[in-house]
Design an enzyme around this catalytic site. Structure first.
Site, mmCIF file in Angstrom:
data_model
loop_
_atom_site.group_PDB
_atom_site.id
_atom_site.type_symbol
_atom_site.label_atom_id
_atom_site.label_comp_id
_atom_site.label_asym_id
_atom_site.label_seq_id
_atom_site.Cartn_x
_atom_site.Cartn_y
_atom_site.Cartn_z
ATOM 1 N N HIS A 117 68.956 -13.274 21.454
ATOM 2 C CA HIS A 117 67.747 -12.468 21.261
ATOM 3 C C HIS A 117 67.959 -11.162 22.048
ATOM 4 O O HIS A 117 68.357 -11.199 23.209
ATOM 5 C CB HIS A 117 66.509 -13.213 21.779
ATOM 6 C CG HIS A 117 65.307 -12.324 21.888
ATOM 7 N ND1 HIS A 117 64.808 -11.656 20.794
ATOM 8 C CD2 HIS A 117 64.537 -11.946 22.950
ATOM 9 C CE1 HIS A 117 63.760 -10.927 21.182
ATOM 10 N NE2 HIS A 117 63.583 -11.085 22.482
ATOM 11 N N ASP A 162 67.331 10.295 33.344
ATOM 12 C CA ASP A 162 68.755 10.469 33.043
ATOM 13 C C ASP A 162 69.069 9.681 31.754
ATOM 14 O O ASP A 162 68.869 8.453 31.714
ATOM 15 C CB ASP A 162 69.565 9.910 34.226
ATOM 16 C CG ASP A 162 71.065 9.981 33.989
ATOM 17 O OD1 ASP A 162 71.488 10.437 32.907
ATOM 18 O OD2 ASP A 162 71.818 9.558 34.897
ATOM 19 N N CYS A 205 58.549 -13.762 20.431
ATOM 20 C CA CYS A 205 59.765 -13.459 19.646
ATOM 21 C C CYS A 205 60.426 -14.723 19.092
ATOM 22 O O CYS A 205 61.371 -14.643 18.313
ATOM 23 C CB CYS A 205 60.767 -12.695 20.498
ATOM 24 S SG CYS A 205 60.079 -11.224 21.244
ATOM 25 N N GLU A 226 54.656 -11.749 15.799
ATOM 26 C CA GLU A 226 53.701 -11.695 16.907
ATOM 27 C C GLU A 226 52.887 -10.406 16.805
ATOM 28 O O GLU A 226 52.189 -10.029 17.741
ATOM 29 C CB GLU A 226 54.401 -11.801 18.257
ATOM 30 C CG GLU A 226 55.454 -10.750 18.533
ATOM 31 C CD GLU A 226 56.092 -10.916 19.896
ATOM 32 O OE1 GLU A 226 55.361 -10.885 20.892
ATOM 33 O OE2 GLU A 226 57.319 -11.081 19.963
ATOM 34 N N LYS A 231 73.437 -9.694 29.989
ATOM 35 C CA LYS A 231 72.898 -10.544 31.067
ATOM 36 C C LYS A 231 72.841 -12.002 30.595
ATOM 37 O O LYS A 231 73.142 -12.930 31.338
ATOM 38 C CB LYS A 231 71.488 -10.087 31.457
ATOM 39 C CG LYS A 231 71.387 -8.719 32.137
ATOM 40 C CD LYS A 231 69.918 -8.404 32.380
ATOM 41 C CE LYS A 231 69.653 -6.957 32.768
ATOM 42 N NZ LYS A 231 70.094 -6.593 34.108
ATOM 43 N N THR A 245 62.321 0.497 24.832
ATOM 44 C CA THR A 245 62.709 -0.765 24.189
ATOM 45 C C THR A 245 61.777 -1.110 23.032
ATOM 46 O O THR A 245 61.672 -2.264 22.632
ATOM 47 C CB THR A 245 62.761 -1.938 25.207
ATOM 48 O OG1 THR A 245 61.424 -2.242 25.630
ATOM 49 C CG2 THR A 245 63.589 -1.607 26.419
ATOM 50 N N ASN A 263 63.930 -3.069 19.743
ATOM 51 C CA ASN A 263 63.432 -4.448 19.712
ATOM 52 C C ASN A 263 62.625 -4.679 18.438
ATOM 53 O O ASN A 263 61.823 -3.839 18.039
ATOM 54 C CB ASN A 263 62.550 -4.722 20.940
ATOM 55 C CG ASN A 263 62.324 -6.213 21.162
ATOM 56 O OD1 ASN A 263 62.756 -7.042 20.351
ATOM 57 N ND2 ASN A 263 61.666 -6.564 22.247
ATOM 58 N N SER A 288 60.131 -10.944 33.239
ATOM 59 C CA SER A 288 60.420 -11.438 31.881
ATOM 60 C C SER A 288 61.923 -11.671 31.696
ATOM 61 O O SER A 288 62.338 -12.601 31.000
ATOM 62 C CB SER A 288 59.876 -10.485 30.810
ATOM 63 O OG SER A 288 60.625 -9.294 30.729
HETATM 64 N N1 CAA Z 1 72.653 5.416 34.619
HETATM 65 C C1 CAA Z 1 73.066 4.186 34.194
HETATM 66 N N2 CAA Z 1 72.309 3.074 34.361
HETATM 67 C C2 CAA Z 1 71.122 3.199 34.967
HETATM 68 C C3 CAA Z 1 70.648 4.443 35.440
HETATM 69 C C4 CAA Z 1 71.471 5.596 35.231
HETATM 70 N N3 CAA Z 1 71.084 6.796 35.626
HETATM 71 N N4 CAA Z 1 69.442 4.248 36.007
HETATM 72 C C5 CAA Z 1 69.153 2.917 35.894
HETATM 73 N N5 CAA Z 1 70.173 2.292 35.282
HETATM 74 C C6 CAA Z 1 70.276 0.880 34.919
HETATM 75 C C7 CAA Z 1 69.755 -0.054 35.994
HETATM 76 O O1 CAA Z 1 70.723 -0.320 36.969
HETATM 77 C C8 CAA Z 1 69.396 -1.275 35.155
HETATM 78 O O2 CAA Z 1 70.550 -1.983 34.831
HETATM 79 P P1 CAA Z 1 70.716 -3.508 35.366
HETATM 80 O O3 CAA Z 1 69.538 -4.293 34.819
HETATM 81 O O4 CAA Z 1 72.013 -3.959 34.792
HETATM 82 O O5 CAA Z 1 70.688 -3.426 36.846
HETATM 83 C C9 CAA Z 1 68.904 -0.670 33.844
HETATM 84 O O6 CAA Z 1 69.421 0.670 33.822
HETATM 85 C C10 CAA Z 1 67.379 -0.627 33.716
HETATM 86 O O7 CAA Z 1 66.888 0.004 34.876
HETATM 87 P P2 CAA Z 1 65.551 -0.530 35.558
HETATM 88 O O8 CAA Z 1 65.609 -2.013 35.727
HETATM 89 O O9 CAA Z 1 65.288 0.290 36.760
HETATM 90 O O10 CAA Z 1 64.529 -0.146 34.402
HETATM 91 P P3 CAA Z 1 62.972 -0.259 34.362
HETATM 92 O O11 CAA Z 1 62.437 -0.995 35.526
HETATM 93 O O12 CAA Z 1 62.434 1.093 34.106
HETATM 94 O O13 CAA Z 1 62.682 -1.119 33.032
HETATM 95 C C11 CAA Z 1 62.786 -3.073 31.679
HETATM 96 C C12 CAA Z 1 63.594 -2.007 32.419
HETATM 97 C C13 CAA Z 1 62.142 -4.011 32.694
HETATM 98 C C14 CAA Z 1 63.740 -3.873 30.787
HETATM 99 C C15 CAA Z 1 61.685 -2.377 30.808
HETATM 100 O O14 CAA Z 1 62.287 -1.574 29.828
HETATM 101 C C16 CAA Z 1 60.756 -3.371 30.130
HETATM 102 O O15 CAA Z 1 59.771 -3.805 30.727
HETATM 103 N N6 CAA Z 1 61.043 -3.746 28.842
HETATM 104 C C17 CAA Z 1 60.221 -4.644 28.080
HETATM 105 C C18 CAA Z 1 60.361 -6.092 28.518
HETATM 106 C C19 CAA Z 1 61.621 -6.758 28.031
HETATM 107 O O16 CAA Z 1 62.287 -6.299 27.121
HETATM 108 N N7 CAA Z 1 61.958 -7.912 28.644
HETATM 109 C C20 CAA Z 1 63.132 -8.661 28.259
HETATM 110 C C21 CAA Z 1 62.951 -10.145 28.477
HETATM 111 S S1 CAA Z 1 61.475 -10.731 27.634
HETATM 112 C C22 CAA Z 1 61.973 -10.861 25.996
HETATM 113 O O17 CAA Z 1 63.120 -10.862 25.687
HETATM 114 C C23 CAA Z 1 60.919 -10.947 24.959
HETATM 115 C C24 CAA Z 1 60.770 -9.620 24.311
HETATM 116 O O18 CAA Z 1 61.406 -9.347 23.292
HETATM 117 C C25 CAA Z 1 59.891 -8.635 24.938
#
Ligand code: CAA
Length: 419
Positions: A250, A31, A115, A83, A259, A158, A309, A208
């Site tokens: 960041h 979606d 980062c 990195e 968040k 991302t 990112n 993370s």
């Molecule tokens: N409509 C609206 N929102 C929806 C939706 C829909 N149909 N379906 C899901 N969502 C929302 C969820 O509720 C969630 O929001 P909340 O966190 O507010 O609850 C959001 O969309 C994401 O959904 P999921 O958590 O289910 O998504 P996911 O498990 O597929 O992956 C992620 C999300 C973990 C961020 C993934 O993209 C990821 O691993 N990213 C890379 C890691 C990262 O960026 N980490 C951040 C901290 S580490 C850091 O900052 C260093 C760096 O740069 C990497």
């Protein structure tokens, strides 16, 4: 009198292509609202092997020198935070020095801590100048990275790439930093990492996010303690965090800034003395205040939402986006900045926006930097992702941009597009 030190100017380089995030969602059978409202993304920068970390860093640094009319003989330090380096030994900074034909009389090196690496470089430069060791010279700090998780992974929406070059000096037209008030927090965790030889990062995504929030809490509390002692913020009237005009975070994906802001507010709410929202649920509610997010955070996210990112550069894209939109009205006001690097390390610091911020940002011309990009289909994005990193396609570099053209006997060769 204490020296004024900070960021005088900045420049941004982005890859020449991007995908629309809704196209990516549809191609993955997701979606689109998950990527747009769930993660906060609009577009995602796409690199090809010719647009590597060096090419992006050199393009941003060259743009900085040209747009802001910097005399290269003033530069005494060139640091690249990354990195996604291209060699275990030879730094990206040495390539940038050579490609830009900068003087030999400067320190060049790379800084790495996920980062956080760019902020590590920035702090080294600021403290070098503040200590007097710079003897009147300026520093250039470039944050350059390519965020890559791979096709069909949770991290895929991302991804991104680009570079931000910062001019650090005793004329902080963009941001005069509160030197010495930084708060830091470090923890040994495996939340996101990229073992040697791997092109794609490994990540424990939800963990993370928790690591980021925990490290933020430690860093913010460290800054707050010093800022209260220095009289920059107070425990009276509004909460200390609310006394910052804006806070740039960041931004691995835009929703993370929301968040992060709620977590920062929670730190203030938990530590406040006197009556406040009593139950943890009530505190959570106040921490997540939409009004506070709209006032203090939302205006910084315009570039991040369109680029994705950029690891080390993500915080500085948020700063650029903020000053591009609000440089004039924020002049003279104090803002906060939170840097996070997985592994992990967080640093919170503050500074005052300079009177010439709007003028400096106008010269950076970020609207035209983004307008020159080409939107590509998901098929083309997937094709580019599958290209070998050491075999760049023969594409002429755009005017003023650098590209990797070939790797000859393990040595990287670059070309610059003639204006
Ligand atoms: N409509 C609206 N929102 C929806 C939706 C829909 N149909 N379906 C899901 N969502 C929302 C969820 O509720 C969630 O929001 P909340 O966190 O507010 O609850 C959001 O969309 C994401 O959904 P999921 O958590 O289910 O998504 P996911 O498990 O597929 O992956 C992620 C999300 C973990 C961020 C993934 O993209 C990821 O691993 N990213 C890379 C890691 C990262 O960026 N980490 C951040 C901290 S580490 C850091 O900052 C260093 C760096 O740069 C990497």
């Amino acid at each position: 009198m204490k020296k004024r030190v900070g960021i005088e100017a900045l420049a941004v380089a982005v890859p020449s292509r991007y995908v629309d995030i809704e196209d990516l969602a549809r191609a993955r059978g997701v979606d689109p609202a998950k990527f747009t409202s769930g993660l906060g993304a609009k577009e995602m920068a796409v690199t090809d092997p010719g647009e590597d970390t060096v090419a992006l860093a050199a393009t941003a640094a060259a743009r900085l020198l040209k747009q802001q009319d910097v005399d290269p003989s003033r530069i005494g330090m060139l640091v690249v935070g990354t990195e996604t380096g291209i060699d275990h030994s030879k730094p990206v900074a040495s390539h940038v020095q050579g490609l830009l034909k900068l003087p030999r009389t400067m320190r060049t090196y790379d800084t790495q801590h996920a980062c956080y690496g760019g902020t590590a470089g920035l702090m080294a430069a600021v403290e070098w100048i503040a200590s007097g060791a710079g003897a009147g010279k300026v520093a250039v700090v470039v944050c350059s990275d390519i965020a890559r998780y791979g096709l069909n992974t949770a991290g895929e929406p991302t991804q991104g790439g680009g570079a931000v070059a910062l001019l650090v000096s005793e004329q902080p037209d963009l941001l005069a930093m509160d030197v010495g008030l930084n708060g830091v927090c470090t923890m040994d965790v495996y939340d996101f990492w990229r073992p040697v030889g791997r092109r794609e990062a490994l990540v424990d995504g939800h963990y993370s996010i928790n690591c980021y929030l925990e490290a933020l809490s430690g860093a913010y509390r460290g800054w707050r303690e010093k800022a209260v002692a220095a009289g920059l913020v107070r425990w009276s009237g509004t909460m200390p965090g609310e006394q910052l005009a804006r806070i740039a975070y960041h931004v691995p994906f835009c929703k993370m800034a929301r968040k992060a802001h709620a977590q920062l507010r929670l730190c203030d709410l938990e530590d406040a003395v006197g009556p406040g929202p009593g139950t943890p649920e009530a505190r959570d509610e106040v921490a997540k205040s939409q009004a506070s997010y709209d006032t203090q955070v939302a205006s910084s996210l315009g570039l991040n939402a369109r680029i994705g990112n950029v690891y080390t550069a993500s915080l500085y894209l948020a700063l650029a986006g903020l000053l591009q939109r609000e440089g004039a009205q924020l002049a003279g006001q104090r803002i906060g900045l939170l840097s996070y690097g997985s592994g992990c390390m967080a640093e919170f610091y503050s500074g005052t926006v300079g009177e010439k911020a709007a003028e400096r940002m106008a010269r950076a011309d970020l609207a035209s930097v983004l307008a020159k990009r080409e939107r590509v289909s998901i098929e083309e994005y997937e094709r580019l992702m599958k290209l070998a990193s050491d075999a760049p396609e023969p594409v002429a570099p755009a005017p003023g941009a650098f590209r990797l053209t070939e790797i000859r006997e393990h040595k990287r060769v670059y070309a610059e597009g003639t204006p």
